[in-house]
Design a protein around this motif. Structure first.
Motif, PDB file in Angstrom:
ATOM      1  N   ILE A  16       0.608  -1.382   0.007  1.00  0.00           N
ATOM      2  CA  ILE A  16       0.397  -0.145   0.012  1.00  0.00           C
ATOM      3  C   ILE A  16       0.799   1.061  -0.001  1.00  0.00           C
ATOM      4  O   ILE A  16       1.578   1.564   0.808  1.00  0.00           O
ATOM      5  N   PHE A  17       1.157   2.180  -0.819  1.00  0.00           N
ATOM      6  CA  PHE A  17       1.925   3.297  -1.662  1.00  0.00           C
ATOM      7  C   PHE A  17       1.206   4.209  -0.878  1.00  0.00           C
ATOM      8  O   PHE A  17       0.178   4.536  -1.048  1.00  0.00           O
ATOM      9  N   LYS A  19       5.680   6.309   1.009  1.00  0.00           N
ATOM     10  CA  LYS A  19       5.093   5.859   2.102  1.00  0.00           C
ATOM     11  C   LYS A  19       4.194   4.231   1.540  1.00  0.00           C
ATOM     12  O   LYS A  19       4.100   4.350   0.470  1.00  0.00           O
ATOM     13  N   VAL A  20       5.180   3.667   2.491  1.00  0.00           N
ATOM     14  CA  VAL A  20       4.267   1.949   2.316  1.00  0.00           C
ATOM     15  C   VAL A  20       4.361   1.617   3.627  1.00  0.00           C
ATOM     16  O   VAL A  20       4.365   1.906   4.905  1.00  0.00           O
ATOM     17  N   LEU A  21       3.162   1.112   3.584  1.00  0.00           N
ATOM     18  CA  LEU A  21       1.675   0.576   5.410  1.00  0.00           C
ATOM     19  C   LEU A  21       2.607  -0.418   5.311  1.00  0.00           C
ATOM     20  O   LEU A  21       2.425  -1.515   4.568  1.00  0.00           O
ATOM     21  N   LEU A  22       3.244  -0.637   7.031  1.00  0.00           N
ATOM     22  CA  LEU A  22       3.504  -2.193   7.723  1.00  0.00           C
ATOM     23  C   LEU A  22       2.925  -2.182   8.306  1.00  0.00           C
ATOM     24  O   LEU A  22       2.167  -1.237   9.586  1.00  0.00           O
ATOM     25  N   ALA A  40       1.195  -2.544  15.557  1.00  0.00           N
ATOM     26  CA  ALA A  40       0.665  -2.047  14.893  1.00  0.00           C
ATOM     27  C   ALA A  40       0.951  -1.746  13.744  1.00  0.00           C
ATOM     28  O   ALA A  40       1.103  -2.225  12.824  1.00  0.00           O
ATOM     29  N   CYS A  41       0.309  -0.542  12.754  1.00  0.00           N
ATOM     30  CA  CYS A  41       0.015  -0.800  11.750  1.00  0.00           C
ATOM     31  C   CYS A  41       1.145   1.098  11.073  1.00  0.00           C
ATOM     32  O   CYS A  41       0.022   2.134  12.035  1.00  0.00           O
ATOM     33  N   GLU A  42       1.604   1.375  10.518  1.00  0.00           N
ATOM     34  CA  GLU A  42       2.218   3.118  10.777  1.00  0.00           C
ATOM     35  C   GLU A  42       2.827   2.319   8.916  1.00  0.00           C
ATOM     36  O   GLU A  42       3.372   1.339   8.568  1.00  0.00           O
ATOM     37  N   TRP A  43       3.019   3.908   8.971  1.00  0.00           N
ATOM     38  CA  TRP A  43       3.352   4.131   7.731  1.00  0.00           C
ATOM     39  C   TRP A  43       4.498   4.091   7.496  1.00  0.00           C
ATOM     40  O   TRP A  43       5.945   4.636   8.627  1.00  0.00           O
ATOM     41  N   LYS A  44       6.230   3.469   6.803  1.00  0.00           N
ATOM     42  CA  LYS A  44       7.565   3.979   6.516  1.00  0.00           C
ATOM     43  C   LYS A  44       7.383   4.656   5.444  1.00  0.00           C
ATOM     44  O   LYS A  44       7.563   4.160   4.427  1.00  0.00           O
ATOM     45  N   ASP A  45       8.914   5.642   5.624  1.00  0.00           N
ATOM     46  CA  ASP A  45       9.438   5.522   4.146  1.00  0.00           C
ATOM     47  C   ASP A  45       9.951   4.666   3.197  1.00  0.00           C
ATOM     48  O   ASP A  45      11.006   3.735   4.348  1.00  0.00           O
ATOM     49  N   ILE A  46       9.746   4.035   1.765  1.00  0.00           N
ATOM     50  CA  ILE A  46      10.455   3.192   1.560  1.00  0.00           C
ATOM     51  C   ILE A  46      11.857   3.138   1.449  1.00  0.00           C
ATOM     52  O   ILE A  46      12.047   1.850   1.282  1.00  0.00           O
ATOM     53  N   ILE A  57      13.604   1.046   4.631  1.00  0.00           N
ATOM     54  CA  ILE A  57      13.520  -0.139   4.913  1.00  0.00           C
ATOM     55  C   ILE A  57      14.448  -0.839   4.597  1.00  0.00           C
ATOM     56  O   ILE A  57      15.139  -0.729   2.956  1.00  0.00           O
ATOM     57  N   GLN A  58      14.689  -1.612   5.202  1.00  0.00           N
ATOM     58  CA  GLN A  58      16.123  -2.639   5.609  1.00  0.00           C
ATOM     59  C   GLN A  58      15.821  -4.112   5.395  1.00  0.00           C
ATOM     60  O   GLN A  58      16.405  -4.565   4.194  1.00  0.00           O
ATOM     61  N   ASP A  59      14.893  -4.959   6.289  1.00  0.00           N
ATOM     62  CA  ASP A  59      14.398  -5.938   5.772  1.00  0.00           C
ATOM     63  C   ASP A  59      13.091  -5.902   6.561  1.00  0.00           C
ATOM     64  O   ASP A  59      12.474  -5.113   7.181  1.00  0.00           O
ATOM     65  N   LEU A  60      12.352  -7.051   6.166  1.00  0.00           N
ATOM     66  CA  LEU A  60      10.853  -7.324   6.359  1.00  0.00           C
ATOM     67  C   LEU A  60      10.737  -8.990   7.053  1.00  0.00           C
ATOM     68  O   LEU A  60      11.622  -9.867   6.660  1.00  0.00           O
ATOM     69  N   PHE A  61       9.401  -9.192   6.863  1.00  0.00           N
ATOM     70  CA  PHE A  61       9.324 -10.599   7.381  1.00  0.00           C
ATOM     71  C   PHE A  61       9.411 -11.516   5.945  1.00  0.00           C
ATOM     72  O   PHE A  61       8.916 -10.956   4.999  1.00  0.00           O
ATOM     73  N   MET A  62       9.833 -12.718   6.315  1.00  0.00           N
ATOM     74  CA  MET A  62       9.656 -13.843   5.033  1.00  0.00           C
ATOM     75  C   MET A  62      10.573 -12.844   4.405  1.00  0.00           C
ATOM     76  O   MET A  62      11.574 -12.234   4.274  1.00  0.00           O
TER      77      MET A  62
END
Length: 257
Positions: free
Chosen positions: A28-29, A37-40, A143-149, A152-157
């Motif tokens: 989600i951009f 941003k992307v919603l994480l 939590a559900c937050e916006w992050k600057d794309i 972002i260094q690492d994510l789940f799976m």
């Protein structure tokens, strides 16, 4: 609308309701303060962030499932949504890791439980107006937050790979699909629209060439209003001509940036 199952219900009875070994993940951009941003989601019992996603009911259209997940996470109904890739690497899901996460949540599962089997996931990306979103965590997150794309260094799976693929797709589609309508406010300046394109592409664009090309498409119109309050000459405001915008979505654009 179907009631969202609890985690325990999903684990115990989900095989009766959901498509086996098939899931979806949504990128989600949003665009805010000149950042893409992307919603994480912040995962429960794990120091990691993930993309919003979910399972598909057996009698549910897959795109309707994506719309449902997006509505649950953002509160929005009218969403620009595109399917962009299918991710099916055998190594993308680790049984032991997921089993440990569930155990921390007080849920024990057998190794042949449906939730621990290999899953292929369908990737969707969505474009939303940042200001209209009410982020909501799901039952597996805190939590559900916006992050600057770009931070972002690492994510789940394999979610970082999914995110990178979505961004690549968005950049490619900028060449033939008008993007800004869902990411910008109703009224915007030409510099704001250019900054959106530059942020997505990750490069600077020539101001005069950008303005000439954007105006040549015919899907934005200059208003009589100007943006007040700046130190320099107040720039004119623009808005999208929705009829021409929808036509451009259907027919596409010519050339590349």
């Amino acid at each position: 609308m179907k009631r969202e199952l609890s985690i325990k219900e999903t684990i115990q009875r989900g095989a009766n309701f959901f498509m086996p070994s098939l899931s979806l993940d949504c990128v989600i951009f949003g665009f805010h303060e000149n950042e893409l941003k992307v919603l994480l989601l912040k995962m429960k019992n794990a120091d990691t962030w993930a993309l919003p996603g979910g399972f598909i009911y057996k009698e549910e259209d897959i795109e309707n499932a994506a719309i449902r997940v997006l509505r649950e996470r953002t509160g929005l109904h009218d969403i620009f949504l595109r399917q962009f890739h299918v991710f099916g690497q055998p190594s993308r899901s680790e049984k032991k890791f997921h089993s440990n996460l569930l155990r921390k949540d007080g849920i024990k599962v057998s190794k042949d439980n449906w939730i621990l089997q290999r899953f292929i996931t369908v990737g969707y990306y969505a474009l939303v107006d940042f200001a209209t979103v009410t982020p909501e965590p799901d039952q597996s997150s805190v939590a559900c937050e916006w992050k600057d794309i770009y931070s972002i260094q690492d994510l789940f799976m394999d979610h970082k790979h999914i995110l990178d693929t979505a961004l690549y797709t968005l950049r490619m589609q900028l060449n033939y699909v008008p993007i800004g309508h869902k990411l910008l406010p109703q009224k915007f300046t030409m510099p704001e629209l250019q900054k959106l394109y530059e942020t997505i592409l990750g490069k600077k664009l020539d101001r005069r060439n950008f303005q000439r090309r954007i105006l040549s498409f015919g899907f934005i119109k200059r208003l009589k209003e100007t943006r007040k309050g700046g130190a320099h000459k107040a720039p004119f405001l623009y808005s999208f001509d929705l009829k021409k915008y929808k036509k451009a979505l259907e027919q596409g654009l010519q050339g590349g940036w």
